[in-house]
Design a protein around this motif. Structure first.
Motif, mmCIF file in Angstrom:
data_model
loop_
_atom_site.group_PDB
_atom_site.id
_atom_site.type_symbol
_atom_site.label_atom_id
_atom_site.label_comp_id
_atom_site.label_asym_id
_atom_site.label_seq_id
_atom_site.Cartn_x
_atom_site.Cartn_y
_atom_site.Cartn_z
ATOM 1 N N PRO A 63 0.829 -1.215 0.000
ATOM 2 C CA PRO A 63 0.000 0.000 0.000
ATOM 3 C C PRO A 63 0.860 1.261 0.000
ATOM 4 N N PRO A 64 0.365 2.359 -0.569
ATOM 5 C CA PRO A 64 1.166 3.589 -0.682
ATOM 6 C C PRO A 64 1.653 4.139 0.648
ATOM 7 N N HIS A 122 9.034 2.597 3.807
ATOM 8 C CA HIS A 122 9.622 1.319 4.214
ATOM 9 C C HIS A 122 10.085 0.525 2.984
ATOM 10 N N LEU A 123 9.301 0.591 1.915
ATOM 11 C CA LEU A 123 9.710 -0.084 0.690
ATOM 12 C C LEU A 123 10.959 0.568 0.115
ATOM 13 N N PHE A 182 9.191 1.916 -7.690
ATOM 14 C CA PHE A 182 8.152 1.753 -6.682
ATOM 15 C C PHE A 182 7.343 3.041 -6.518
ATOM 16 N N ASP A 183 7.396 3.930 -7.504
ATOM 17 C CA ASP A 183 6.708 5.222 -7.410
ATOM 18 C C ASP A 183 5.258 5.166 -7.886
ATOM 19 N N HIS A 184 4.805 3.989 -8.309
ATOM 20 C CA HIS A 184 3.452 3.898 -8.855
ATOM 21 C C HIS A 184 2.540 3.070 -7.954
ATOM 22 N N TRP A 202 10.888 -9.734 3.333
ATOM 23 C CA TRP A 202 10.410 -8.395 3.690
ATOM 24 C C TRP A 202 10.714 -8.055 5.146
ATOM 25 N N SER A 203 10.815 -6.762 5.425
ATOM 26 C CA SER A 203 10.956 -6.287 6.798
ATOM 27 C C SER A 203 9.636 -6.466 7.542
#
Length: 348
Positions: free
Chosen positions: A178-179, A184-185, A259-261, A289-290
């Motif tokens: 989710p945005p 974190h991403l 990952f900007d979309h 993943w964290s």
């Protein structure tokens, strides 16, 4: 490339196709590989068997051939299930595998830092619209997508395209973050890029290269059949005699970097989930993943489940489920397909 062949019970035919550049960096189209798999086994004798076709998309660092263990098991199992597989198409990203070799100059000059997931989506759409897709492949099409290949499918096709083309979508270890979790991403991507810079990029021999893969994740966890495919297709030899990966490490990092979309991806997921059956498949072993990104995926999966999506956990598997646990994944897919009503209107 027009490359037919047989691999055990699988018959395959690979094509090199082209797709436009979505960022309009130049008028030169990007090349990518699409492979059509069919079975050499006799057709199922079950009178109520229905035909299903598959379209598979790849995770970052995965070549088309690494789907072979799963595809082989699906075709084998159809002898005992009321489902018959007509064809399985696998689409590689244009910056992976043979496409990466063919597009080397363009990738180096235009996509060194970032390769848009939407560009992979353009390749998927180009295949869907290609005359290479046989008329019989266009009925009851099921998408089986993995990791970044999930986003690519949604970026390449609109909700109406997905609804008219696919009976259902399997999302294996998707990257549907989710945005609100983007910071974190971003940290995760930076860590992955740093890891790639520290990895060896070339070896003196195939033996040295294979030794590295056998002793490092995720490859050392691959099923033996998947590792054999890796051995066959993952590397190439340079003019100087060194062994390198077909997919450059910088292209793996460049794909992660897009990952900007996230807002667009979330909107596409929500819209599609309301009109087409979706099946989420995750591995039991959570290591990629964290903690915060695991929380993000849980949030997104709960949202999709409220819209009717199913979720399946594959025991003992990590992020690379198709390559780690092809037996368990094939059974999970077949169990869902057997229970799932498939609309005869679902065509390309």
């Amino acid at each position: 490339m027009d490359s037919p062949g047989v691999d055990g019970l699988l018959r395959f035919h690979s094509y090199i196709l082209t797709c436009p550049q979505v960022q309009h960096n130049s008028d030169i189209p990007l090349k990518f590989k699409a492979t059509r798999f069919t079975s050499t086994l006799p057709e199922s004798e079950l009178t109520n068997a229905r035909t299903v076709n598959l379209l598979l998309t790849c995770a970052i660092s995965v070549n088309a051939e690494l789907w072979i263990p799963l595809v082989r098991r699906l075709f084998q199992a159809q002898q005992n299930f009321p489902v018959r597989f007509g064809a399985a198409w696998v689409v590689e990203p244009p910056n992976h595998g043979d496409g990466a070799v063919l597009n080397e100059a363009l990738l180096t000059s235009r996509y060194k830092e970032l390769f848009p997931i939407a560009q992979y989506g353009a390749a998927i759409k180009a295949l869907v619209e290609s005359p290479h897709v046989h008329p019989g492949d266009r009925t009851n099409l099921v998408a089986v997508t993995h990791s970044a290949g999930v986003a690519a499918l949604f970026f390449g096709m609109s909700t109406s395209d997905l609804r008219s083309n696919f009976s259902s979508i399997f999302m294996i270890e998707g990257t549907e973050i989710p945005p609100e979790y983007m910071k974190h991403l971003a940290r995760h991507v930076n860590a992955f890029k740093a890891y790639n810079k520290a990895r060896p990029a070339r070896w003196g021999s195939y033996g040295d290269a294979l030794t590295y893969l056998r002793t490092h994740e995720p490859w050392k966890s691959f099923h033996p059949e998947a590792f054999e495919q890796l051995r066959r297709v993952h590397f190439r030899t340079t003019e100087s005699g060194e062994v390198v990966t077909k997919t450059p490490l910088e292209q793996e990092s460049a794909t992660w970097a897009d990952f900007d979309h996230a807002h667009e991806f979330e909107r596409s997921l929500a819209a599609a989930a309301s009109v087409i059956p979706m099946h989420i498949v995750v591995g039991e072993v959570r290591g990629l993943w964290s903690k915060k990104l695991e929380e993000a995926l849980t949030v997104q999966h709960q949202r999709l489940q409220r819209q009717g999506a199913t979720i399946t956990v594959i025991k003992g598997a990590g992020h690379y489920i198709p390559q780690e646990k092809p037996d368990e994944l094939s059974r999970a897919i077949l169990d869902i397909l057997v229970r799932m009503p498939i609309s005869p209107q679902a065509k390309l």
